[in-house]
Write a protein that holds these residues in place. Structure first.
Motif, PDB file in Angstrom:
ATOM      1  N   GLY A 194      -8.343  -3.254  -8.063  1.00 12.64           N
ATOM      2  CA  GLY A 194      -7.628  -2.450  -9.056  1.00 12.64           C
ATOM      3  C   GLY A 194      -8.511  -2.108 -10.233  1.00 12.64           C
ATOM      4  O   GLY A 194      -9.157  -2.997 -10.814  1.00 12.64           O
ATOM      5  N   ASP A 237       4.016  -9.070 -11.041  1.00 15.12           N
ATOM      6  CA  ASP A 237       3.026  -8.286 -10.295  1.00 15.12           C
ATOM      7  C   ASP A 237       1.606  -8.583 -10.804  1.00 15.12           C
ATOM      8  O   ASP A 237       1.351  -8.588 -12.014  1.00 15.12           O
ATOM      9  N   ARG A 253      -1.156  -4.190 -12.446  1.00 18.56           N
ATOM     10  CA  ARG A 253      -0.292  -3.424 -13.344  1.00 18.56           C
ATOM     11  C   ARG A 253      -1.138  -2.394 -14.086  1.00 18.56           C
ATOM     12  O   ARG A 253      -2.183  -2.731 -14.638  1.00 18.56           O
ATOM     13  N   LEU A 287       6.521  -3.677  -8.199  1.00 18.66           N
ATOM     14  CA  LEU A 287       6.197  -3.979  -6.799  1.00 18.66           C
ATOM     15  C   LEU A 287       7.057  -5.118  -6.276  1.00 18.66           C
ATOM     16  O   LEU A 287       7.566  -5.066  -5.142  1.00 18.66           O
ATOM     17  N   THR A 313      -5.492   1.659  -7.518  1.00 16.07           N
ATOM     18  CA  THR A 313      -5.701   0.657  -6.471  1.00 16.07           C
ATOM     19  C   THR A 313      -6.535   1.222  -5.319  1.00 16.07           C
ATOM     20  O   THR A 313      -6.445   2.402  -4.965  1.00 16.07           O
ATOM     21  N   PHE A 332       2.112   1.761  -3.520  1.00 16.55           N
ATOM     22  CA  PHE A 332       1.091   2.259  -4.446  1.00 16.55           C
ATOM     23  C   PHE A 332       0.806   3.747  -4.215  1.00 16.55           C
ATOM     24  O   PHE A 332       0.574   4.497  -5.167  1.00 16.55           O
ATOM     25  N   ALA A 348       3.570   5.671  -5.756  1.00 15.19           N
ATOM     26  CA  ALA A 348       3.538   5.580  -7.213  1.00 15.19           C
ATOM     27  C   ALA A 348       2.514   6.535  -7.820  1.00 15.19           C
ATOM     28  O   ALA A 348       2.703   7.023  -8.945  1.00 15.19           O
ATOM     29  N   GLN A 404       0.824  -1.208   0.000  1.00 14.90           N
ATOM     30  CA  GLN A 404       0.000   0.000   0.000  1.00 14.90           C
ATOM     31  C   GLN A 404       0.859   1.259   0.000  1.00 14.90           C
ATOM     32  O   GLN A 404       0.580   2.217  -0.734  1.00 14.90           O
ATOM     33  N   GLY A 425      -4.278   4.486  -4.628  1.00  9.55           N
ATOM     34  CA  GLY A 425      -2.910   4.447  -5.128  1.00  9.55           C
ATOM     35  C   GLY A 425      -2.854   4.077  -6.593  1.00  9.55           C
ATOM     36  O   GLY A 425      -3.877   4.068  -7.293  1.00  9.55           O
ATOM     37  N   TYR A 426      -1.643   3.741  -7.044  1.00  5.60           N
ATOM     38  CA  TYR A 426      -1.458   3.386  -8.453  1.00  5.60           C
ATOM     39  C   TYR A 426      -0.430   2.274  -8.547  1.00  5.60           C
ATOM     40  O   TYR A 426       0.653   2.344  -7.934  1.00  5.60           O
ATOM     41  N   ALA A 427      -0.779   1.225  -9.308  1.00  5.42           N
ATOM     42  CA  ALA A 427       0.161   0.141  -9.594  1.00  5.42           C
ATOM     43  C   ALA A 427       0.789   0.413 -10.960  1.00  5.42           C
ATOM     44  O   ALA A 427       0.070   0.441 -11.970  1.00  5.42           O
TER      45      ALA A 427
END
Length: 613
Positions: free
Chosen positions: A216, A194, A197, A164, A201, A123, A126, A120, A155-157
């Motif tokens: 996601g 991962d 992607r 990650l 998130t 993310f 990111a 977390q 967040g962002y993957a």
């Protein structure tokens, strides 16, 4: 045997201290706590406090402090294991079998949760990186600010197969642990990569507020799945958690809010929209139909959760599925209610386009589970012949038989019997004296015979009069019916409501289209506010009688005419009975035995005709 911490925490999460302690100590809510007289010392002023949120009790008079386990140990002299066995039963859990590896497994699950926390943090960082420009633009288009993203943990993957993985392995995470907690995918051949992607998130917490999974949302239109959730893992079970449940449960416990239950939306952004509109008690299932375990979770936070669904066919299908799943589980004070979004919009659309007030307004009038089931079965097929009506009765009775709680089953049976009598005409039966009226819970009212219910029952003692009320309420709710059926409406004899009927006719026969709200406002200004308020309790059953919320104007008009003809027939029959009774009374006064016998025979004949009509 020693119980592991996970099991003990699960019991504490399921059993509220105020429920357990309140059985032997009278408690009153005071803010976020409950207060009562000390059970350990005699006192006149209450100094005993119970806090459900923090899961403990404290007695200032005696200095004693503890949780639900120590309460049973103190008050009933139980050992810890005896208390655990009792509480596990209340929580719907079974004590685990002795397992020498239990402590080791618990410790391992803790480490998996810790790696989820590390993911977390990654993310969140990111989302602020240059790679996340498209993600930030998307979130901005949905009305979300940077502060919103921080508040909701969005967040962002990155669009990378190992970003990650590289981050967490460098921090010391075993690859096997990352696979086990669902952050990595292990292919049949090649290296793990991962799972999330190029996705926005959303963190998912369990009822104990542990971060156990992620959802996601894909940014690429070529993605195979628009939404992707964590897989089933030792710490994440999709059917046992709800998005933002810990926050929603906390909001629902605030006594200032008078919240009857959580709001169940369809997706993450819908829940966030509810929260931004001031409705902090919103949750969402994770892409699947709601489960029995999730329904029980909802009821822990309040007895009347509201299913918030799209008004289209898919939303209604989801509502019916939830109703069927909840039906066998119903208990006094525990049900589901339903709210449908207008024009196929979701909460996020309404918030962005119309504002917070418009979104909150959707939940001011919800529909009961009984209404939803009734509407579905009524609309299965036309009920225009005996075979179809018999099939309809059988379906309704089969549904009612699924309810396991005897009191609730009896109330639903009585409610649906009353509705069938109103729809098809009452069937005279022996032993009806003293029978109660139907159960109709109003807005924010739990199951059971409340004062509001008893008032409604007294108003509904005469089914013919109630049918007249439904017809008048329909004319006010759907002015187009009043405008097109002026002559029929004018013929309805409504007793004390005749003046209100005439006012409706005056307003709707001008040739100009009248809106419902405008009509109600004009009638209220003309001095009929009290009558309108008294009839408002009939709006929901009226809609059910006319085919439900989604019925077309043509279907509503036909249903109204059918009910109007039934009402006039019953009224005429009642008039004939009254006239025969008056003649009977007159002959009694004359004391003419032969004439009296003739009048009695005529009265009996008239009564039998009326009852068969």
């Amino acid at each position: 045997m020693r119980l592991n911490e996970d099991f003990i925490d699960e019991i504490k999460a399921r059993v509220r201290p105020s429920d357990l302690i309140g059985r032997s100590v009278p408690l009153k809510r005071q803010g976020r706590e409950f207060v009562g007289l000390s059970p350990f010392k005699k006192e006149r002023s209450p100094s005993f406090f119970v806090n459900d949120e923090k899961r403990f009790y404290h007695c200032f008079a005696s200095g004693k402090h503890g949780d639900i386990f120590t309460w049973l140990e103190e008050m009933e002299g139980l050992s810890f294991m005896e208390a655990a066995e009792r509480l596990a039963g209340e929580a719907g859990l079974r004590l685990p079998e002795p397992d020498p590896e239990s402590q080791q497994k618990t410790q391992h699950r803790k480490s998996l949760v810790e790696w989820m926390g590390s993911a977390q943090a990654f993310f969140l960082r990111a989302l602020r990186s240059p790679q996340a420009e498209e993600a930030r633009l998307y979130l901005k288009s949905r009305g979300l600010t940077g502060e919103d993203c921080v508040r909701y943990g969005i967040g962002y993957a990155p669009d990378s197969r190992t970003a990650l993985k590289d981050e967490l392995v460098t921090a010391g995470a075993p690859v096997s642990d990352l696979i086990e907690c669902g952050l990595l995918i292990e292919p049949d051949s090649g290296s793990p990569y991962d799972r999330f992607r190029d996705r926005i998130t959303f963190p998912i917490h369990d009822p104990r507020n542990r971060l156990v999974g992620f959802g996601g949302r894909a940014l690429s239109k070529e993605a195979r799945a628009k939404y992707l959730n964590s897989p089933e893992t030792p710490i994440f079970h999709k059917g046992s958690v709800l998005y933002r449940y810990p926050e929603a449960r906390k909001a629902a416990s605030d006594p200032k809010q008078d919240i009857r239950g959580l709001i169940v939306a369809e997706g993450y952004l819908d829940v966030i929209a509810l929260s931004r509109a001031g409705l902090e008690h919103g949750v969402a299932p994770l892409g699947t139909a709601i489960t029995e375990e999730q329904i029980q979770l909802l009821w822990r936070a309040g007895g009347e959760p509201v299913m918030c669904l799209d008004g289209d066919s898919a939303g209604r299908a989801a509502a019916f599925k939830a109703a069927d799943r909840a039906l066998p589980l119903l208990q006094p004070g525990k049900t589901l209610r339903f709210a449908f979004m207008p024009d196929g919009k979701d909460p996020d659309d309404i918030l962005r386009e119309e504002g917070a007030n418009a979104l909150r307004a959707v939940f001011r009038e919800t529909r009961s589970l009984a209404d939803l089931i009734w509407e579905r079965e009524v609309l299965v097929e036309p009920l225009d012949d005996p075979d179809r009506r018999a099939g309809f009765r059988r379906r309704i009775r089969a549904l009612v038989s699924q309810i396991t709680d005897g009191d609730i089953r009896e109330e639903y049976k009585r409610e649906f019997d009353q509705r069938m009598d109103a729809l098809f005409g009452a069937r005279p039966q022996s032993g009806q004296r003293g029978q109660r009226g139907p159960w109709k819970p109003g807005k924010g009212v739990a199951l059971g015979a409340t004062a509001e219910l008893r008032n409604k029952q007294s108003r509904q003692a005469d089914p013919t009069a109630r049918l007249g009320h439904l017809l008048l309420v329909a004319a006010m709710e759907y002015p187009e019916i009043a405008a097109s059926q002026v002559e029929t409406l004018a013929l309805l004899r409504l007793g004390s409501l005749d003046r209100l009927r005439d006012a409706v006719l005056d307003a709707c026969s001008s040739g100009q289209f009248v809106q419902t709200d405008t009509l109600r406002a004009e009638l209220a200004d003309a001095g009929y506010a009290a009558e309108i308020k008294r009839l408002d309790g009939e709006r929901r059953p009226m809609r059910a009688e006319l085919g439900g919320m989604e019925a077309s104007p043509e279907v509503r008009a036909k249903a109204w005419m059918r009910l109007a003809h039934a009402y006039m027939e019953r009224s005429e029959a009642q008039t004939r009975r009254d006239e025969a009774r008056a003649r009977l009374d007159e002959e009694l006064k004359q004391a003419d035995s032969e004439r009296f016998r003739q009048v009695v025979d005529a009265y009996r004949h008239e009564s039998s005709r009326s009852e068969s009509s």
